[in-house]
Write an enzyme that holds these catalytic residues in place. Structure first.
Site, PDB file in Angstrom:
ATOM      1  N   CYS A 104       7.821  -6.097  15.198  1.00 35.94           N
ATOM      2  CA  CYS A 104       8.270  -5.127  14.204  1.00 35.94           C
ATOM      3  C   CYS A 104       9.407  -4.251  14.753  1.00 35.94           C
ATOM      4  O   CYS A 104      10.503  -4.726  14.981  1.00 35.94           O
ATOM      5  CB  CYS A 104       7.088  -4.302  13.714  1.00 35.94           C
ATOM      6  SG  CYS A 104       7.364  -3.493  12.131  1.00 35.94           S
ATOM      7  N   HIS A 105       9.159  -2.963  15.004  1.00 36.35           N
ATOM      8  CA  HIS A 105      10.177  -2.098  15.611  1.00 36.35           C
ATOM      9  C   HIS A 105      10.132  -2.128  17.134  1.00 36.35           C
ATOM     10  O   HIS A 105      11.003  -1.550  17.791  1.00 36.35           O
ATOM     11  CB  HIS A 105      10.029  -0.657  15.115  1.00 36.35           C
ATOM     12  CG  HIS A 105      10.425  -0.470  13.687  1.00 36.35           C
ATOM     13  ND1 HIS A 105       9.545  -0.597  12.645  1.00 36.35           N
ATOM     14  CD2 HIS A 105      11.628  -0.166  13.123  1.00 36.35           C
ATOM     15  CE1 HIS A 105      10.174  -0.381  11.503  1.00 36.35           C
ATOM     16  NE2 HIS A 105      11.440  -0.114  11.758  1.00 36.35           N
ATOM     17  N   GLU A 146      13.337  -2.426   5.950  1.00 37.37           N
ATOM     18  CA  GLU A 146      13.637  -1.003   6.167  1.00 37.37           C
ATOM     19  C   GLU A 146      14.122  -0.355   4.880  1.00 37.37           C
ATOM     20  O   GLU A 146      13.779   0.799   4.574  1.00 37.37           O
ATOM     21  CB  GLU A 146      14.687  -0.854   7.271  1.00 37.37           C
ATOM     22  CG  GLU A 146      14.715   0.505   7.928  1.00 37.37           C
ATOM     23  CD  GLU A 146      13.509   0.765   8.812  1.00 37.37           C
ATOM     24  OE1 GLU A 146      12.551   1.394   8.315  1.00 37.37           O
ATOM     25  OE2 GLU A 146      13.523   0.351   9.984  1.00 37.37           O
TER      26      GLU A 146
END
Length: 220
Positions: A126-127, A157
């Site tokens: 993910c991030h 996002e």
């Protein structure tokens, strides 16, 4: 010999006027997979101390399932550049906090860079791949250049309505660094392996990343 896995988590807890931090599923699901495999797990954070959890990641969660994992988020040790030599793998779970403090951490940059150069297993979801954006090889080449990777997409996002709140868009950044970015549809389970580098697109990909990391570790 028992494999040693280092999990590095964020300490950043604000995004705009909202709370953020570590996304629980991205940490706890792989933690349980590594634990069940019998790995020796160490959890450290960028600054040390208690780790903030994104409140949105706690909705509908059975905390009993994650009880052991959650206990490792209290009073964490601070990541050190020396941590590069002690582990077989590093795993970087996400949460929006990571796009703020992962790229600013000299220790994380050093650890990921060294582990990439010594063929250690590097996983993120993910991030979490924000922690890959500053790491380089000895000649200064980004470790993601020419590598097939995935991460939280710009489209995801945008759906979160946070494109103006984050310091950069992760998909765009990875592409700028020369990565071969792949993706599935929004919120679909999707992970890729390129050598010893494993990345996943979103929270739904957490288990897939862990299983892919285990597969690579089993072959080493």
């Amino acid at each position: 010999m028992t494999k040693r896995v280092l999990i590095v988590v964020t300490n950043h807890q604000n995004i705009g006027n909202n709370k953020t931090g570590l996304w629980l599923e991205e940490f706890a699901v792989p933690f349980n997979e590594f634990r069940d495999k019998g790995y020796d797990i160490t959890v450290k954070s960028i600054k040390g101390g208690d780790v903030p959890l994104d409140p949105n990641s706690l909705e509908g969660v059975d905390k009993e399932t994650y009880k052991e994992a959650l206990s490792h988020l209290e009073g964490t040790a601070e990541l050190s550049a020396d941590d590069a030599v002690s582990y077989d793998a590093i795993y970087l779970p996400g949460g929006h906090g990571t796009v703020f403090d992962f790229p600013k951490s000299d220790a994380l940059k050093e650890v990921v860079s060294q582990m990439a150069q010594t063929n250690k297993v590097i996983g993120s979801v993910c991030h979490g791949p924000a922690g890959l954006t500053t790491a380089t090889l000895k000649d200064g080449t980004p470790i993601v250049k020419g590598k097939t990777v995935t991460a939280f997409t710009d489209e995801e996002e945008e759906e979160m309505q946070l494109t103006k709140e984050v310091p950069f868009l992760l998909e765009t950044k990875l592409r700028e660094l020369g990565a071969e970015f792949q993706r599935a549809g929004k919120w679909e389970d999707f992970a890729v392996t390129d050598g010893t580098l494993v990345t996943g697109q979103n929270p739904q990909s957490s288990r897939s990343v862990a299983l892919r990391m285990i597969d690579v570790l089993d072959k080493q």
